[in-house]
Design an enzyme around this catalytic site. Structure first.
Site, mmCIF file in Angstrom:
data_model
loop_
_atom_site.group_PDB
_atom_site.id
_atom_site.type_symbol
_atom_site.label_atom_id
_atom_site.label_comp_id
_atom_site.label_asym_id
_atom_site.label_seq_id
_atom_site.Cartn_x
_atom_site.Cartn_y
_atom_site.Cartn_z
ATOM 1 N N THR A 16 75.673 -15.532 -101.175
ATOM 2 C CA THR A 16 75.183 -14.178 -100.866
ATOM 3 C C THR A 16 73.719 -14.262 -100.488
ATOM 4 O O THR A 16 73.014 -15.182 -100.908
ATOM 5 C CB THR A 16 75.211 -13.238 -102.100
ATOM 6 O OG1 THR A 16 74.379 -13.808 -103.124
ATOM 7 C CG2 THR A 16 76.601 -12.995 -102.604
ATOM 8 N N ASP A 17 73.242 -13.294 -99.720
ATOM 9 C CA ASP A 17 71.796 -13.165 -99.625
ATOM 10 C C ASP A 17 71.326 -12.734 -101.012
ATOM 11 O O ASP A 17 72.116 -12.233 -101.825
ATOM 12 C CB ASP A 17 71.392 -12.156 -98.546
ATOM 13 C CG ASP A 17 69.925 -12.334 -98.168
ATOM 14 O OD1 ASP A 17 69.191 -13.020 -98.910
ATOM 15 O OD2 ASP A 17 69.506 -11.786 -97.136
ATOM 16 N N TRP A 18 70.035 -12.944 -101.269
ATOM 17 C CA TRP A 18 69.539 -12.766 -102.649
ATOM 18 C C TRP A 18 69.699 -11.316 -103.116
ATOM 19 O O TRP A 18 69.076 -10.402 -102.576
ATOM 20 C CB TRP A 18 68.097 -13.242 -102.742
ATOM 21 C CG TRP A 18 68.001 -14.661 -103.224
ATOM 22 C CD1 TRP A 18 67.223 -15.109 -104.261
ATOM 23 C CD2 TRP A 18 68.721 -15.816 -102.751
ATOM 24 N NE1 TRP A 18 67.435 -16.461 -104.460
ATOM 25 C CE2 TRP A 18 68.340 -16.912 -103.549
ATOM 26 C CE3 TRP A 18 69.665 -16.044 -101.756
ATOM 27 C CZ2 TRP A 18 68.854 -18.198 -103.373
ATOM 28 C CZ3 TRP A 18 70.174 -17.319 -101.574
ATOM 29 C CH2 TRP A 18 69.775 -18.363 -102.369
#
Ligand code: BGC
Length: 777
Positions: free
Chosen positions: A227-229
């Site tokens: 995932t993106d952060w």
């Protein structure tokens, strides 16, 4: 499954625990089973390994590393081997710091020049993007670690990036937004891929089964989706859609959600096992157990960063051959950026440069006679007649002026889109004042993308450094002096003014959705097809020498021609191949880039350039057959030094089908690329469904996935929360702290679910729920 036996030894809780990070940058280890933790770190144009406090906005310093030119800059080199080498070096620095996954390259398409992160992306063109990003991935992974191409997909704007729904028709999705990722997967086999924060056609990218099916089933990706952060929404839905690793840590909250779902029978344990297997495959491939330590020569990397900048800087104007400047010329150096270079963007890509060169120092050591330096303007935009006066009196007595201007650090940042394409008013006033007293003004621009250049006709020279990294300051001096012949060409179109940009009337999507009404007509695809004049076309850039093109031979899908350096200095030319189907029955871009080569030639030298096309280069995506299809007939092959300077032409006949979709007479506005006039109903017919609401429903009860921005439409608690944040934002801007103001603004776009995670647990989930209850009351 490769690690079946190992997985069998794990408890359900252990398996679920691997699905999210241990902390901000590391995965979890299971020591009793010998499973190590690996580190993931930004990226993309250098290593951002944080030694101390972690964050994803570049707030806290990271270890010194080489800051290479950003992707938007490197893309102007059109040099695949250069991009490979940069990737190789960054990967080496990552390896030396035991970083297993380097979070980059970023390869979203520059849909609109205002996107705050365009400086991190390669181009408005998917072919160029894919070609260069693939080299970056190969270079990084040549060190035995993983690249992590990002952000998959359609992360076209920063405003509301964590919740915005990007509405794109299937053909544009495939032809524009996914092609770069497809190339990267097929040509360079990245071991990981980062999903984007936004939704795509209704579903969060991280939970978007359509996107991940394309990735795994069609393109054959066999790595891990990260995932993106903070980009996880529904952990179980994400896992079902192939998201193996959630970052950063959620202190076990979402691991428990996975366990609960399996126990409740809503998630098949096999899905978890498969995800664990894929993650273990990554961990054992890119971990540092039993690997030799890697040593980095940072001085050598600095020289390579200088070289990368030299290859990427673009000469836009050179009236009366004012450049290169001759030794002994009396030159006034004006502009803050000469002394304090603008060389990278803000946010998670912020590198702490190992060393930083500035142009002023290099000019003073050069063969020019530098008559003085004047700051000229206040960096953050405040006007100062005193600084202008000083600059004007210095300019008056010089033979030529080097005027260093550009966008300041607050203008291009993660989380915030640009407000316009303008340079600050105080800089424009300075240019005007200087051009009144000196006729030989050369503007040296810094900034990660396109700009309006209203003064272009008043100055003699313009050179755009973009964001050229830690070596940019000295690289541009080499070009100004002719020690190196400029060879960069624009990887994006420079419009005359922002209102010319196809999506200018509706970009960015403000609330619930962002409609990609212009479809595939972005960048040159629009300007060329709709015949709208531009300041500088795609693929444009000047050299100190001249090139001649001759003898085109088209043999099936092979195209060759001769390229000669007809001037008197050595230099490199970027030859570009475009295809055009003038009699197409479907709407399409007038021209499309399909191949290119950068060729270095000594004066008088001729080389034969050979380019090979594929069937795919002639195809459009047909959603009805869920495949690529060629419209049969003749295609023009054009060889040029930019999209507008075509030197050679020929035709090739392609066998294919007679299209029954996208017919010009069914889509009148798309047929003429008159995208500014496109009606909702024409867009809906392209989309094949009704448009979802653009705006938020103010009466809707807010939940964890809604944003603080939406609270302003609720009761006084919501308004107070929103207004207090905006007050701090405006106040910080007013007192000259635009960077901090940007970070405060970032909070507005944050979904409530992020509050507990980003506060590092200081604000508990219970408290966020309580806050939501107050706001909804
Ligand atoms: C960015 C990513 C970055 C991550 C980690 C996010 O905010 O969108 O590009 O890799 O943070 O810093």
């Amino acid at each position: 499954m490769k690690y079946k036996n190992l997985i069998k030894q794990m408890t359900l809780e252990e398996k679920a625990s691997l699905m999210s990070g241990e902390n901000f940058w590391n995965t979890k280890a299971i020591e009793r089973l010998g499973i190590p933790s690996i580190m993931l770190t930004d990226g993309p144009h250098g290593l951002r390994k944080q030694g101390g406090k972690a964050d994803h906005l570049g707030l806290n310093k990271s270890l010194p590393a080489t800051c290479y030119p950003t992707a938007a800059t490197l893309a102007n080199s059109w040099d695949k081997s250069l991009v490979y080498k940069v990737g190789q070096d960054i990967g080496k620095e990552a390896s030396s710091e035991k970083v297993s996954v380097l979070l980059g390259p970023g390869l979203n398409i520059k849909r609109n020049p205002l996107c705050g992160r365009n400086f991190e992306y390669f181009s408005e063109d998917p072919y160029l993007t894919g070609e260069l990003a693939s080299e970056m991935v190969k270079g990084i992974q040549s060190n035995g670690i993983s690249a992590c191409p990002k952000h998959y997909a359609v992360n076209s704007q920063e405003h509301m990036r964590m919740t915005i729904d990007e509405i794109v028709d299937e053909r544009s999705l495939r032809e524009i937004y996914l092609t770069g990722f497809e190339k990267v997967v097929k040509e360079s086999n990245p071991y990981t891929m980062m999903s984007s924060y936004n939704k795509v056609n209704g579903d969060y990218a991280n939970e978007n089964q359509n996107l991940t099916d394309i990735l795994y089933d069609e393109w054959g990706f066999d790595g891990v989706i990260v995932t993106d952060w903070g980009g996880n929404n529904d952990r179980v839905a994400g896992l079902k859609a192939h998201n193996q690793l959630e970052m950063p840590s959620t202190n076990g909250i979402t691991d428990k959600e996975i366990v609960d779902a399996i126990q409740a029978g809503t998630l098949d344990e096999f899905i978890l096992d498969e995800a664990v297997d894929q993650l273990l495959t990554l961990i054992f491939k890119v971990g540092f157990e039993n690997k030799e330590p890697v040593h980095v020569d940072y001085e050598e990397h600095h020289s390579k960063a200088v070289e990368a900048a030299r290859q990427s800087i673009v000469l836009l104007k050179n009236e009366n051959r004012i450049l290169p400047l001759k030794a002994g010329t009396n030159v006034a150096v004006i502009g803050d950026f000469a002394k304090n270079p603008r060389y990278q963007g803000a946010g998670s890509s912020l590198i702490n440069p190992y060393k930083l060169s500035n142009s002023l120092d290099h000019l003073q050591k050069s063969s020019l006679n530098i008559t003085g330096y004047a700051q000229g303007f206040k960096r953050m935009g405040a006007s100062s007649s005193k600084l202008v006066q000083e600059a004007v009196s210095l300019a008056k007595s010089a033979e030529a002026v080097l005027l260093f201007i550009g966008l300041d650090e607050s203008k291009e940042a993660e989380g915030v889109d640009r407000e316009d394409l303008k340079l600050a008013q105080n800089q424009l006033e300075l240019v005007e004042a200087i051009t009144k007293v000196n006729k030989n003004v050369i503007v040296v621009l810094a900034g990660g993308g396109a700009l309006e250049l209203p003064f272009a006709d008043q100055v003699q020279g313009i050179i755009h450094t973009y964001l050229a990294g830690q070596g940019g300051g000295e690289a541009v001096v080499d070009l100004l002096l002719g020690k190196f012949n400029p060879s960069g060409k624009l990887s994006e179109t420079f419009p005359i003014q922002y209102t010319d940009v196809p999506s200018s009337d509706y970009y960015p999507g403000k609330q619930a959705s962002s409609e990609h009404k212009e479809g595939l007509f972005i960048g040159y695809r629009y300007f060329e097809t709709a015949n709208v004049p531009v300041r500088y076309p795609f693929g444009y850039g000047l050299s100190y020498t001249t090139f001649e093109y001759s003898d085109i031979v088209i043999d099936g899908l092979h195209v060759s021609f001769n390229l000669t350096n007809s001037g008197d200095v050595a230099g490199a030319e970027i030859a570009q191949l475009y295809i055009e189907k003038a009699d197409s029955v479907i709407f399409r871009s007038k021209k499309e880039l399909k191949a290119f080569d950068k060729v270095y030639l000594e004066p008088g030298e001729t080389k034969q350039v050979s380019l090979t096309l594929t069937d795919r280069d002639f195809s459009y995506y047909n959603p009805e057959i869920k495949d690529w299809e060629i419209e049969s007939g003749n295609y023009m092959i054009q060889i040029g030094s930019s999209i507008q300077e075509i030197h050679l032409e020929g035709t090739v006949e392609m066998a294919g089908a007679s299209p029954s979709v996208f017919l010009k007479n069914s889509y009148p506005y798309y047929a003429s690329a008159n995208v500014k006039q496109i009606t909702d109903s024409e867009f809906e017919s392209l989309l094949g469904r009704e448009l979802p609401p653009k705006s938020w429903d103010p009466h809707k009860e807010l939940g964890m996935n809604d944003t603080i921005n939406q609270a302003q439409y609720k009761n006084w608690v919501g308004k107070l929360l929103y207004n207090s944040i905006m007050f701090v934002h405006h106040f910080l801007k007013k007192i000259g702290k635009p960077l901090t103001a940007n970070n405060v603004y970032f909070v507005i776009n944050m979904p409530f679910r992020q509050i507990d995670r980003f506060s590092g647990g200081k604000v508990s989930k219970n408290n966020v729920e309580r806050l939501l209850r107050w706001i909804n009351r």
